[in-house]
Write an enzyme that holds these catalytic residues in place. Structure first.
Site, PDB file in Angstrom:
ATOM      1  N   GLY A  72       0.830  -1.202   0.000  1.00 17.28           N
ATOM      2  CA  GLY A  72       0.000   0.000   0.000  1.00 17.28           C
ATOM      3  C   GLY A  72       0.860   1.245   0.000  1.00 17.28           C
ATOM      4  N   ALA A  73       0.424   2.243  -0.782  1.00 13.51           N
ATOM      5  CA  ALA A  73       1.243   3.441  -0.992  1.00 13.51           C
ATOM      6  C   ALA A  73       1.590   4.166   0.310  1.00 13.51           C
ATOM      7  CB  ALA A  73       0.499   4.391  -1.937  1.00 13.51           C
ATOM      8  N   ARG A 106      10.179   0.210  -4.650  1.00 10.49           N
ATOM      9  CA  ARG A 106       8.874   0.098  -5.344  1.00 10.49           C
ATOM     10  C   ARG A 106       8.768   1.359  -6.199  1.00 10.49           C
ATOM     11  NH1 ARG A 106       3.590  -2.616  -3.601  1.00 10.49           N
ATOM     12  NH2 ARG A 106       2.972  -3.295  -5.667  1.00 10.49           N
ATOM     13  N   CYS A 133      -9.024  -4.346  -3.528  1.00 14.54           N
ATOM     14  CA  CYS A 133      -7.669  -4.379  -2.953  1.00 14.54           C
ATOM     15  C   CYS A 133      -7.685  -3.963  -1.486  1.00 14.54           C
ATOM     16  CB  CYS A 133      -6.732  -3.489  -3.778  1.00 14.54           C
ATOM     17  SG  CYS A 133      -4.970  -3.779  -3.427  1.00 14.54           S
ATOM     18  N   SER A 185      -6.632  -0.662   0.770  1.00 15.46           N
ATOM     19  CA  SER A 185      -6.114   0.700   0.891  1.00 15.46           C
ATOM     20  C   SER A 185      -6.376   1.151   2.320  1.00 15.46           C
ATOM     21  CB  SER A 185      -6.834   1.616  -0.111  1.00 15.46           C
ATOM     22  OG  SER A 185      -6.886   2.934   0.386  1.00 15.46           O
ATOM     23  N   ASP A 199      -2.585   4.789  -5.932  1.00 18.55           N
ATOM     24  CA  ASP A 199      -1.125   4.769  -5.879  1.00 18.55           C
ATOM     25  C   ASP A 199      -0.577   6.053  -6.470  1.00 18.55           C
ATOM     26  OD1 ASP A 199       0.087   2.129  -4.855  1.00 18.55           O
ATOM     27  OD2 ASP A 199      -1.725   1.581  -5.915  1.00 18.55           O
ATOM     28  N   ASN A 201      -4.121   2.627  -9.781  1.00 14.05           N
ATOM     29  CA  ASN A 201      -4.360   1.853  -8.557  1.00 14.05           C
ATOM     30  C   ASN A 201      -4.328   0.375  -8.934  1.00 14.05           C
ATOM     31  OD1 ASN A 201      -5.007   1.884  -5.687  1.00 14.05           O
ATOM     32  ND2 ASN A 201      -6.994   1.058  -6.269  1.00 14.05           N
ATOM     33  N   LYS A 202      -4.511  -0.469  -7.939  1.00 14.98           N
ATOM     34  CA  LYS A 202      -4.421  -1.918  -8.136  1.00 14.98           C
ATOM     35  C   LYS A 202      -5.188  -2.371  -9.383  1.00 14.98           C
ATOM     36  CE  LYS A 202      -2.608  -4.352  -6.203  1.00 14.98           C
ATOM     37  NZ  LYS A 202      -1.251  -4.761  -6.623  1.00 14.98           N
ATOM     38  N   LYS A 236      -0.293  11.909  -3.354  1.00 17.33           N
ATOM     39  CA  LYS A 236      -0.253  10.816  -4.339  1.00 17.33           C
ATOM     40  C   LYS A 236      -0.028  11.372  -5.755  1.00 17.33           C
ATOM     41  CE  LYS A 236      -1.402   7.395  -1.461  1.00 17.33           C
ATOM     42  NZ  LYS A 236      -2.613   6.641  -1.312  1.00 17.33           N
TER      43      LYS A 236
HETATM   44  C1  RUB Z   1      -2.162  -1.545  -2.935  1.00 21.91           C
HETATM   45  C2  RUB Z   1      -3.086  -0.609  -3.649  1.00 21.91           C
HETATM   46  C3  RUB Z   1      -3.770   0.420  -2.796  1.00 21.91           C
HETATM   47  C4  RUB Z   1      -2.978   1.727  -2.889  1.00 21.91           C
HETATM   48  C5  RUB Z   1      -3.476   2.745  -1.888  1.00 21.91           C
HETATM   49  O1  RUB Z   1      -1.395  -2.328  -3.845  1.00 21.91           O
HETATM   50  O2  RUB Z   1      -3.239  -0.614  -4.841  1.00 21.91           O
HETATM   51  O3  RUB Z   1      -5.063   0.658  -3.246  1.00 21.91           O
HETATM   52  O4  RUB Z   1      -1.610   1.519  -2.664  1.00 21.91           O
HETATM   53  O5  RUB Z   1      -3.223   2.307  -0.572  1.00 21.91           O
HETATM   54  P1  RUB Z   1      -0.210  -3.265  -3.276  1.00 21.91           P
HETATM   55  P2  RUB Z   1      -3.172   3.349   0.625  1.00 21.91           P
HETATM   56  O6  RUB Z   1      -0.841  -4.176  -2.260  1.00 21.91           O
HETATM   57  O7  RUB Z   1       0.306  -3.964  -4.468  1.00 21.91           O
HETATM   58  O8  RUB Z   1       0.817  -2.345  -2.647  1.00 21.91           O
HETATM   59  O9  RUB Z   1      -4.498   4.049   0.630  1.00 21.91           O
HETATM   60  O10 RUB Z   1      -2.940   2.528   1.855  1.00 21.91           O
HETATM   61  O11 RUB Z   1      -2.073   4.310   0.337  1.00 21.91           O
END
Ligand code: RUB
Length: 309
Positions: free
Chosen positions: A19-20, A61, A133, A135, A202, A212-213, A238
């Site tokens: 997650g980002a 990443r 996914c 987030s 992301d 995003n995913k 972002k």
């Molecule tokens: C995670 C993903 C999340 C974003 C946002 O992909 O796509 O939707 O990163 O996350 P992966 P957040 O599991 O491949 O990292 O809102 O926590 O920043």
């Protein structure tokens, strides 16, 4: 490089840290560790060390602008300290940089809290909400909506091949939110009864497109077919400033073994494993940000006010 920092990089690469936001937070934690425990005995030595470590952190990443923006901020801050404030010792610089990074983490937390407040107001009472996914920004919004006393059901799609939907399902159900986990292919079936979709981000481009995913764009297109509101919860950090100059967001292709461990050997068979996809801004009703709800074309102006290039 310190071994704790190496471990943070390994965890990001192996997807133990996902997650980002979580990745950006870990990267900042790594910078603090590196700076506080650095053996550099000169100001220039510390600055070179910071630049070197941040390169390795950014490439752990490479498709995460929130991480890149945080690193750029740390580099700019350190440079300006050296140039304008002229620290008297390396220890003084270490303290200033580590202190700045701790404040950055606090700011991220405050931004997330504000975003969760704005987003929670959009969740209708008695509604069916679809997400994809995992987030942390989205789960924050949904948990805040629940805390406001709203009753709703969330369907999370399992998100092949790494099944991050299960992380969402577990987290939401622990928070006593009624949750259903469904296979990715069932999006259309559940969309017919949905009231809103909410996904994470992301990256957001200068034209308001969302990365995003993989599977997010399918959710967005199908939500448009059924006239269901589609929101992306994305802190302004972002935003990827490079997209303003025509840079296209790279889509990470992951190891194909995640999709099929032992496929039959044939020169006619190939496997692909893109981790993300792009959703055009026109399919997104609005972005939920720490500064409120903004349309995709206005994301740029809000983000540009905040982010150093
Ligand atoms: C995670 C993903 C999340 C974003 C946002 O992909 O796509 O939707 O990163 O996350 P992966 P957040 O599991 O491949 O990292 O809102 O926590 O920043």
């Amino acid at each position: 490089m310190r071994k704790e920092v190496n471990k943070i990089i390994r965890d990001i690469k192996s997807l133990k840290t996902q997650g980002a936001r979580n990745i950006a937070k870990e990267v900042i934690r790594a910078l603090i560790l590196q700076v506080e425990k650095s053996d550099a005995d000169s100001i220039n030595g510390l600055y070179s060390e910071l630049l070197e470590v941040s390169e390795s952190l950014a490439s752990a990443r490479p498709t995460e602008p929130m991480t890149r923006n945080a690193i750029k901020d740390a580099q700019n801050f350190t440079f300006m300290q050296i140039r304008s404030r002229k620290p008297k010792s390396v220890d003084e610089l270490k303290k200033a940089v580590a202190g700045h990074e701790k404040q950055y983490l606090e700011m991220m937390q405050k931004n997330a809290e504000k975003l969760w407040d704005y987003g929670s107001k959009l969740v209708p009472d008695g509604s069916l909400v679809l997400t994809h996914c995992h987030s942390s920004t989205v789960t924050g919004v949904l948990k805040r909506a629940k805390d406001l006393g709203k009753d709703f059901i969330v369907i999370c799609f399992e998100t092949r091949p790494r099944f991050q939907g299960r992380i969402t399902a577990e987290e939401l159900s622990k928070h006593k939110i009624e949750t259903i986990l469904a296979v990715d292919g069932a999006v259309n079936m559940f969309m017919k009864k949905a009231d809103m979709c909410i996904v994470g981000a992301d990256a957001v481009t200068s034209t308001g497109d969302l990365i995003n995913k993989v599977g997010t764009s399918t959710l967005a297109h199908i939500s448009r077919m059924h006239d269901v509101s589609f929101y992306a919860a994305a802190e302004l950090y972002k935003y990827d400033p490079l997209t303003l100059y025509g840079n296209r967001e790279k889509i990470e292709e992951r190891n194909t073994e995640e999709v099929w461990k032992k496929p039959p050997k044939s020169k006619y068979l190939r496997i692909r494993n893109p981790a993300f996809d792009a959703t055009a801004g026109r399919y997104i009703n609005a972005y939920i940000t720490e500064e409120g709800i903004v349309s995709p074309p206005s994301f740029l102006s809000s983000a540009e006010r905040k982010i150093l290039r």
